[in-house]
Design a protein around this motif. Structure first.
Motif, mmCIF file in Angstrom:
data_model
loop_
_atom_site.group_PDB
_atom_site.id
_atom_site.type_symbol
_atom_site.label_atom_id
_atom_site.label_comp_id
_atom_site.label_asym_id
_atom_site.label_seq_id
_atom_site.Cartn_x
_atom_site.Cartn_y
_atom_site.Cartn_z
ATOM 1 N N TYR A 1 0.878 -1.514 0.262
ATOM 2 C CA TYR A 1 -0.107 0.006 0.001
ATOM 3 C C TYR A 1 0.884 1.306 -0.052
ATOM 4 N N TYR A 2 1.882 1.040 0.470
ATOM 5 C CA TYR A 2 3.072 2.279 0.530
ATOM 6 C C TYR A 2 3.970 2.513 -0.433
ATOM 7 N N GLN A 3 4.211 1.487 -1.359
ATOM 8 C CA GLN A 3 5.091 1.626 -2.563
ATOM 9 C C GLN A 3 4.215 1.519 -3.697
ATOM 10 N N ARG B 1 9.170 3.178 12.612
ATOM 11 C CA ARG B 1 10.422 2.738 12.935
ATOM 12 C C ARG B 1 10.817 1.685 11.842
ATOM 13 N N PHE B 2 10.100 0.804 11.568
ATOM 14 C CA PHE B 2 10.478 -0.076 10.416
ATOM 15 C C PHE B 2 10.907 0.534 9.171
ATOM 16 N N LEU B 3 10.149 1.804 8.721
ATOM 17 C CA LEU B 3 10.348 2.581 7.404
ATOM 18 C C LEU B 3 11.818 3.157 7.594
ATOM 19 N N ALA B 4 12.158 3.440 8.956
ATOM 20 C CA ALA B 4 13.382 4.062 9.177
ATOM 21 C C ALA B 4 14.541 3.207 8.981
ATOM 22 N N LYS B 5 14.301 1.882 8.964
ATOM 23 C CA LYS B 5 15.507 1.007 8.900
ATOM 24 C C LYS B 5 15.574 0.787 7.256
ATOM 25 N N VAL B 6 14.613 0.873 6.500
ATOM 26 C CA VAL B 6 14.702 0.734 5.059
ATOM 27 C C VAL B 6 15.729 1.591 4.409
ATOM 28 N N GLY B 7 16.422 1.454 3.289
ATOM 29 C CA GLY B 7 17.240 2.040 2.723
ATOM 30 C C GLY B 7 16.566 3.437 2.047
#
Length: 732
Positions: A199-201, A231-237
């Motif tokens: 849903y986000y990408q 917090r999960f999105l902050a870990k993704v490149g």
């Protein structure tokens, strides 16, 4: 207090100079104390006679060691600590590396205390921490102790580590693990991540809140909180998180790239060409209406000099051809032409191995990869430097930076000027075409004379300051160093830049763009494929070449017959484009009128039999078929008959009945006149008319020739024949 040294025996003077707590500070008092407590001593000869060296008791030696430790801790600085091997690593953070270096410094200070005092490890660590807490240690040592402390342990009021921590540092050093451990992020992908990213990408680029809302409506498992999602999105490149939100073309703008060096290139080694739609409206050269011209530029990569440019009404291969013609006259023939995959470059006129312009120039065309405009950054940046800036100086600028209100105002003024073009006071607020051409030439010359940031620096002869060279200066410097461009003359350019195509010779004729060209010199080349060169603006003559490039002859338009007015290739393209625009406008106009009148697209009639329509069509087709057969019979019968208005009756063959010959005129006007006469006779009765003439009268009405003459006759007389009108309705 003098420097304290730990040794086995001291004189009374040395003990007094130490100023130890609990001991006398004079030599006589020390001797008296030693005599009272029976200290062991040894007489040593020296200057002035014998002197006593006392062996202090254990409690005095402890005071001496503490004094040494205190004195050593107060004098420790980063300058007198031995240099240690670096503990840093690319896998460690800066804080980890600083902590490891501080621990190494603390261990070096601890070793110095143990060596100077003879203390064991635990006692030396305890005394060192006590001295630091009492404020007797140097600020550098206190800072190292605080930095060496492990933040995961028990907190302390003063921030100093415990003596047990110092002993653990020794163990860490033995295992080469002075670098403290830090809490690492949990990089495991949660089970809900794939569902949320769907849903986000998305190319619509939804926000986290919007995507989370859609995700919660469809996900069946345990829902994470939105804070956990963030917090999960902050870990993704940074690039990986944009996959799906950006296309492959847009993703290249945030990925790594390669810078190409051009310092080893010579002028005319590589040319780069590209088209650009001007960001401002100017007056059309033919009808004066607003339009945006297409500008094709050719730049030399080595010097950044614009060597050729052309302006056309739209992007086409002809605009590219003209720009290359100018570039070869000004800058010379290039070794490589670096372009995109547009239709203006990838076409038979440019790339054909036999007749293409690249093959005749000896230039290799290199196409960039699709959707890789950054690979041609030189020419793309050129558009910004010249044409985008130039468009902002023109009244009709409509670029993205233009204020919307001002843009609409200029648009309204230009359209009002078109609507009121008959009035003498009306002024078009756009630049005319005859002023736009010299304006573009001025901007190109200004760019070539302006210092370019990618070129080497020189000392300005006027100001004496260092600045970058201009493209013209870079080109001139290359010529001064021995470079010579391979330029062509105007006479060489004319045949060289004539487009060529392959055509077959048929009886001395060659067909090209629906025109026929003839030359007697082609008689012996019947059925042979030859190269045909043509002028873009002059259709009256073509040049015929053999396979090896030798000129055979020139062929003239309709050299053996003149059928129609010649039309040049450029005029045909303009007419074709104008006709297409007219058709599209007519479709839009019909749609607007239908929408205003509110009529359905198709009228649905009730009670009409489809079978009746089919029978009517069958009757019409049968009548047309009989008419065609009748005309064929009549034409075969009258082939040998010459029609003369005042000639004597033609004698018919004896074996042919007189009723089989019908007097049909040869010219269309005469046939229609005869039909009118027969039609009048039939309306009056027509008993004496032969059956075959009656049949011809009926079949002639089905021809397109009759319809043409009848409409013309009806418009001239204003009368309408009921029988003929009925036939016209059936034919239409």
């Amino acid at each position: 207090m003098s420097t304290v040294i730990v040794k086995s025996q001291y004189t009374a003077a040395e003990l007094a100079a130490m100023l130890l707590p609990g001991l006398p500070t004079s030599k006589v008092s020390i001797i008296a104390l030693a005599d009272r407590q029976n200290w062991n001593y040894t007489e040593v000869s020296g200057r002035g006679g014998l002197r006593r060296e006392y062996t202090p008791p254990a409690e005095v030696m402890e005071l001496i060691r503490r004094a040494v430790t205190k004195q050593l801790a107060a004098t420790i600085t980063p300058q007198n600590i031995p240099v240690v091997a670096p503990q840093s690593s690319l896998a460690h953070t800066e804080a980890q590396n600083l902590t490891a270096d501080a621990r190494k410094g603390v261990l070096d200070a601890l070793n110095a205390v143990m060596q100077r005092t003879g203390y064991p490890l635990k006692r030396a660590a305890k005394y060192l921490i006590d001295i630091a807490r009492n404020g007797d240690a140097s600020p550098q040592l206190v800072a190292m102790l605080k930095l060496a402390r492990d933040g995961r342990g028990r907190s302390s009021d003063d921030g100093l580590p415990s003596d047990r921590s110092l002993t653990r540092f020794v163990e860490y050093q033995k295992t080469a693990s002075l670098v403290p451990k830090v809490r690492e992020r949990d990089m495991n992908v949660p089970v809900w991540a794939k569902a949320f990213m769907s849903y986000y990408q998305r190319p619509e680029k939804p926000t986290v809140e919007h995507a989370y809302k859609l995700f919660c409506q469809s996900y069946q498992g345990d829902l994470p909180s939105i804070h956990k999602v963030r917090r999960f999105l902050a870990k993704v490149g940074a690039v990986s998180v944009q996959v799906g939100r950006m296309g492959s073309h847009e993703l290249k703008t945030i990925k790594g790239f390669v810078r190409r060096a051009f310092d080893k290139l010579l002028p005319s080694d590589i040319y780069s060409a590209d088209g650009h739609t001007f960001d401002a409206e100017v007056q059309h050269p033919f009808h004066g209406r607003p339009f945006r011209p297409e500008i094709t530029s050719v730049v030399d990569i080595a010097t950044r000099r614009v060597v050729g440019w052309s302006i056309d009404l739209a992007e086409s291969a002809l605009a590219v051809l003209d720009a290359l013609r100018v570039s070869t006259l000004v800058g010379g023939v290039p070794a490589i032409l670096y372009v995109d995959n547009g239709s203006g470059y990838v076409n038979q006129m440019m790339t054909d191995t036999a007749t293409g312009l690249m093959a005749r120039l000896g230039t290799e065309m290199v196409n960039s990869l699709p959707y890789s405009s950054q690979a041609r950054g030189v020419i793309e940046r050129l558009h910004q430097s010249i044409w985008v800036k130039a468009a902002k100086e023109v009244p009709g600028y409509i670029g993205k930076d233009m204020d919307r209100q001002a843009k609409l105002q200029v648009f309204k003024l230009s359209r009002q000027a078109i609507a009121k073009k008959a009035e003498e006071t009306t002024v078009m607020p756009l630049m005319p075409w005859d002023l736009f051409i010299p304006f573009c030439k001025e901007k190109v010359e200004e760019y070539n004379a302006t210092p370019h940031s990618s070129l080497p620096k020189i000392i300005d002869p006027t100001t004496g300051r260092r600045r970058h060279m201009s493209p013209d200066e870079a080109w001139q410097l290359a010529e001064e160093n021995g470079f010579s461009a391979h330029r062509i003359t105007e006479d060489e350019a004319r045949p060289l830049f004539r487009p060529q195509v392959i055509r077959s010779v048929r009886r001395c004729e060659i067909e090209l763009f629906t025109n026929r060209y003839y030359s007697n010199a082609l008689e012996e080349f019947h059925g042979t494929e030859v190269r045909v060169g043509y002028d873009l603006h002059d259709p009256h003559l073509v040049w015929i070449y053999a396979d090896d490039g030798r000129l055979i002859c020139t062929a003239e338009l309709d050299g053996n017959k003149v059928d129609y007015m010649p039309q040049s290739f450029v005029e045909r393209s303009r007419d074709k484009r104008a006709a297409g625009r007219e058709r599209r406008l007519e479709v839009k106009l019909e749609e607007v009128r239908a929408e205003r009148e509110g009529m359905p697209a198709l009228e649905v009639s009730q009670g009409i039999s489809i079978q009746a329509d089919i029978e009517q069509l069958r009757a019409k087709w049968a009548l047309e078929r009989d008419a065609e057969q009748m005309l064929q019979v009549v034409s075969r019968q009258v082939t040998d008959v010459e029609w003369t208005p005042k000639a004597a009756p033609i004698e018919e063959p004896h074996d042919t009945p007189a009723s089989n010959v019908v007097a049909i005129p040869e010219t269309p006007q005469a046939r229609f006149s005869k039909w009118l006469t027969l039609d009048q006779q039939l309306n009056e009765g027509g008993e004496h008319i032969e059956p075959r003439l009656k049949h011809w009268h009926q079949s002639y009405q089905m021809s397109s020739e009759f319809r043409t003459f009848y409409r013309r006759h009806q418009g001239q007389t204003g009368q309408e024949n009921s029988t003929a009108a009925t036939v016209l309705v059936m034919n239409n």
